[in-house]
Design a protein around this motif. Sequence first.
Motif, PDB file in Angstrom:
ATOM      1  N   VAL A   1      54.530  38.280  33.579  1.00  0.00           N
ATOM      2  CA  VAL A   1      53.720  37.183  33.070  1.00  0.00           C
ATOM      3  C   VAL A   1      52.961  37.674  31.842  1.00  0.00           C
ATOM      4  CG1 VAL A   1      51.839  35.618  33.629  1.00  0.00           C
ATOM      5  CG2 VAL A   1      53.486  36.243  35.384  1.00  0.00           C
ATOM      6  N   SER A   2      53.045  36.926  30.774  1.00  0.00           N
ATOM      7  CA  SER A   2      52.351  37.329  29.547  1.00  0.00           C
ATOM      8  C   SER A   2      50.852  37.055  29.660  1.00  0.00           C
ATOM      9  CB  SER A   2      52.931  36.581  28.343  1.00  0.00           C
ATOM     10  OG  SER A   2      52.530  35.231  28.369  1.00  0.00           O
ATOM     11  N   ASP A   3      50.069  37.661  28.760  1.00  0.00           N
ATOM     12  CA  ASP A   3      48.622  37.458  28.755  1.00  0.00           C
ATOM     13  C   ASP A   3      48.266  35.987  28.558  1.00  0.00           C
ATOM     14  OD1 ASP A   3      48.138  40.120  29.177  1.00  0.00           O
ATOM     15  OD2 ASP A   3      47.804  40.587  27.059  1.00  0.00           O
ATOM     16  N   ASP A   4      49.039  35.280  27.716  1.00  0.00           N
ATOM     17  CA  ASP A   4      48.783  33.859  27.469  1.00  0.00           C
ATOM     18  C   ASP A   4      48.912  33.063  28.765  1.00  0.00           C
ATOM     19  OD1 ASP A   4      48.540  34.554  24.821  1.00  0.00           O
ATOM     20  OD2 ASP A   4      50.579  33.949  24.303  1.00  0.00           O
ATOM     21  N   ASN A   5      49.949  33.346  29.538  1.00  0.00           N
ATOM     22  CA  ASN A   5      50.170  32.627  30.784  1.00  0.00           C
ATOM     23  C   ASN A   5      49.098  32.953  31.819  1.00  0.00           C
ATOM     24  OD1 ASN A   5      52.438  31.378  29.779  1.00  0.00           O
ATOM     25  ND2 ASN A   5      53.834  32.920  30.546  1.00  0.00           N
ATOM     26  N   ILE A   6      48.580  34.152  31.825  1.00  0.00           N
ATOM     27  CA  ILE A   6      47.523  34.530  32.765  1.00  0.00           C
ATOM     28  C   ILE A   6      46.265  33.713  32.493  1.00  0.00           C
ATOM     29  CG2 ILE A   6      45.942  36.391  33.398  1.00  0.00           C
ATOM     30  CD1 ILE A   6      48.305  38.328  33.049  1.00  0.00           C
ATOM     31  N   ILE A   7      45.912  33.555  31.234  1.00  0.00           N
ATOM     32  CA  ILE A   7      44.721  32.780  30.874  1.00  0.00           C
ATOM     33  C   ILE A   7      44.898  31.327  31.280  1.00  0.00           C
ATOM     34  CG2 ILE A   7      43.309  31.945  28.960  1.00  0.00           C
ATOM     35  CD1 ILE A   7      43.897  34.656  27.590  1.00  0.00           C
ATOM     36  N   VAL A   8      46.051  30.745  30.979  1.00  0.00           N
ATOM     37  CA  VAL A   8      46.331  29.357  31.360  1.00  0.00           C
ATOM     38  C   VAL A   8      46.259  29.216  32.875  1.00  0.00           C
ATOM     39  CG1 VAL A   8      48.081  27.538  31.399  1.00  0.00           C
ATOM     40  CG2 VAL A   8      47.701  28.853  29.307  1.00  0.00           C
ATOM     41  N   LYS A   9      46.851  30.158  33.608  1.00  0.00           N
ATOM     42  CA  LYS A   9      46.834  30.110  35.073  1.00  0.00           C
ATOM     43  C   LYS A   9      45.409  30.177  35.603  1.00  0.00           C
ATOM     44  CE  LYS A   9      48.868  32.400  39.137  1.00  0.00           C
ATOM     45  NZ  LYS A   9      48.192  31.475  39.983  1.00  0.00           N
ATOM     46  N   ARG A  10      44.580  31.040  35.039  1.00  0.00           N
ATOM     47  CA  ARG A  10      43.189  31.153  35.490  1.00  0.00           C
ATOM     48  C   ARG A  10      42.415  29.862  35.249  1.00  0.00           C
ATOM     49  NH1 ARG A  10      41.697  37.233  33.423  1.00  0.00           N
ATOM     50  NH2 ARG A  10      42.846  38.323  35.041  1.00  0.00           N
ATOM     51  N   VAL A  11      42.617  29.246  34.092  1.00  0.00           N
ATOM     52  CA  VAL A  11      41.930  27.989  33.782  1.00  0.00           C
ATOM     53  C   VAL A  11      42.348  26.913  34.781  1.00  0.00           C
ATOM     54  CG1 VAL A  11      41.720  26.121  32.092  1.00  0.00           C
ATOM     55  CG2 VAL A  11      41.591  28.500  31.335  1.00  0.00           C
ATOM     56  N   LEU A  12      43.648  26.805  35.031  1.00  0.00           N
ATOM     57  CA  LEU A  12      44.139  25.784  35.962  1.00  0.00           C
ATOM     58  C   LEU A  12      43.735  26.074  37.402  1.00  0.00           C
ATOM     59  CD1 LEU A  12      47.708  25.188  34.493  1.00  0.00           C
ATOM     60  CD2 LEU A  12      45.680  23.729  34.246  1.00  0.00           C
ATOM     61  N   ASP A  13      43.737  27.355  37.790  1.00  0.00           N
ATOM     62  CA  ASP A  13      43.380  27.719  39.163  1.00  0.00           C
ATOM     63  C   ASP A  13      41.897  27.519  39.465  1.00  0.00           C
ATOM     64  OD1 ASP A  13      45.982  28.376  39.718  1.00  0.00           O
ATOM     65  OD2 ASP A  13      45.687  30.555  39.604  1.00  0.00           O
ATOM     66  N   SER A  14      41.063  27.486  38.458  1.00  0.00           N
ATOM     67  CA  SER A  14      39.626  27.315  38.689  1.00  0.00           C
ATOM     68  C   SER A  14      39.270  25.883  39.078  1.00  0.00           C
ATOM     69  CB  SER A  14      38.834  27.708  37.443  1.00  0.00           C
ATOM     70  OG  SER A  14      39.040  26.772  36.401  1.00  0.00           O
ATOM     71  N   ASN A  15      40.109  24.922  38.743  1.00  0.00           N
ATOM     72  CA  ASN A  15      39.771  23.517  38.972  1.00  0.00           C
ATOM     73  C   ASN A  15      39.564  23.159  40.446  1.00  0.00           C
ATOM     74  OD1 ASN A  15      39.226  20.986  37.628  1.00  0.00           O
ATOM     75  ND2 ASN A  15      41.023  20.249  38.732  1.00  0.00           N
ATOM     76  N   PRO A  16      40.446  23.544  41.380  1.00  0.00           N
ATOM     77  CA  PRO A  16      40.197  23.180  42.789  1.00  0.00           C
ATOM     78  C   PRO A  16      38.880  23.733  43.331  1.00  0.00           C
ATOM     79  CG  PRO A  16      42.473  23.873  42.518  1.00  0.00           C
ATOM     80  CD  PRO A  16      41.753  24.176  41.218  1.00  0.00           C
ATOM     81  N   LEU A  17      38.504  24.927  42.894  1.00  0.00           N
ATOM     82  CA  LEU A  17      37.239  25.503  43.338  1.00  0.00           C
ATOM     83  C   LEU A  17      36.068  24.679  42.806  1.00  0.00           C
ATOM     84  CD1 LEU A  17      35.645  27.770  44.708  1.00  0.00           C
ATOM     85  CD2 LEU A  17      35.751  29.002  42.538  1.00  0.00           C
ATOM     86  N   LEU A  18      36.129  24.318  41.542  1.00  0.00           N
ATOM     87  CA  LEU A  18      35.065  23.498  40.952  1.00  0.00           C
ATOM     88  C   LEU A  18      34.997  22.133  41.623  1.00  0.00           C
ATOM     89  CD1 LEU A  18      35.632  24.356  37.189  1.00  0.00           C
ATOM     90  CD2 LEU A  18      33.775  25.165  38.652  1.00  0.00           C
ATOM     91  N   GLU A  19      36.148  21.576  41.964  1.00  0.00           N
ATOM     92  CA  GLU A  19      36.185  20.278  42.646  1.00  0.00           C
ATOM     93  C   GLU A  19      35.528  20.365  44.021  1.00  0.00           C
ATOM     94  OE1 GLU A  19      37.370  17.270  41.492  1.00  0.00           O
ATOM     95  OE2 GLU A  19      37.709  18.210  39.554  1.00  0.00           O
ATOM     96  N   ALA A  20      35.741  21.463  44.750  1.00  0.00           N
ATOM     97  CA  ALA A  20      35.148  21.622  46.077  1.00  0.00           C
ATOM     98  C   ALA A  20      33.628  21.673  46.004  1.00  0.00           C
ATOM     99  CB  ALA A  20      35.679  22.886  46.753  1.00  0.00           C
ATOM    100  N   PHE A  21      33.099  22.223  44.922  1.00  0.00           N
ATOM    101  CA  PHE A  21      31.649  22.281  44.757  1.00  0.00           C
ATOM    102  C   PHE A  21      31.072  20.938  44.330  1.00  0.00           C
ATOM    103  CE2 PHE A  21      32.080  26.901  44.648  1.00  0.00           C
ATOM    104  CZ  PHE A  21      30.943  27.273  45.349  1.00  0.00           C
ATOM    105  N   GLY A  22      31.873  20.075  43.743  1.00  0.00           N
ATOM    106  CA  GLY A  22      31.328  18.845  43.177  1.00  0.00           C
ATOM    107  C   GLY A  22      31.773  17.555  43.813  1.00  0.00           C
TER     108      GLY A  22
END
Length: 94
Positions: A1-22
């Motif tokens: 996995v390239s560095d670009d894909n890791i950043i995109v994955k982290r941004v997308l993976d953070s959403n469910p956690l943020l949704e659970a808090f809100g």
Amino acid sequence: VSDDNIIVKRVLDSNPLLEAFGNAKTVRNDNSSRFGKYMELQFDVEDATTAAIEGKAIPSCVLAGSKCSTYLLEKSRVVAHEESERTYHIFYQL
């Protein structure tokens, strides 16, 4: 996995956690958003001169990071809620 894909994955993976808090269960909706979220995406843009030398009409652009600001719309729900409702999902997932 390239560095670009890791950043995109982290941004997308953070959403469910943020949704659970809100998000919370309300009388009208089992997954009602009780918060606002502003995501600022940061991009790394290729130099226009370098792109032109390489024959590109448009410089390339990759996601380099992000910054997320959240704010509760209903702070009272943290300490109290109606009998048929629930507080934020995260409290039931811990």
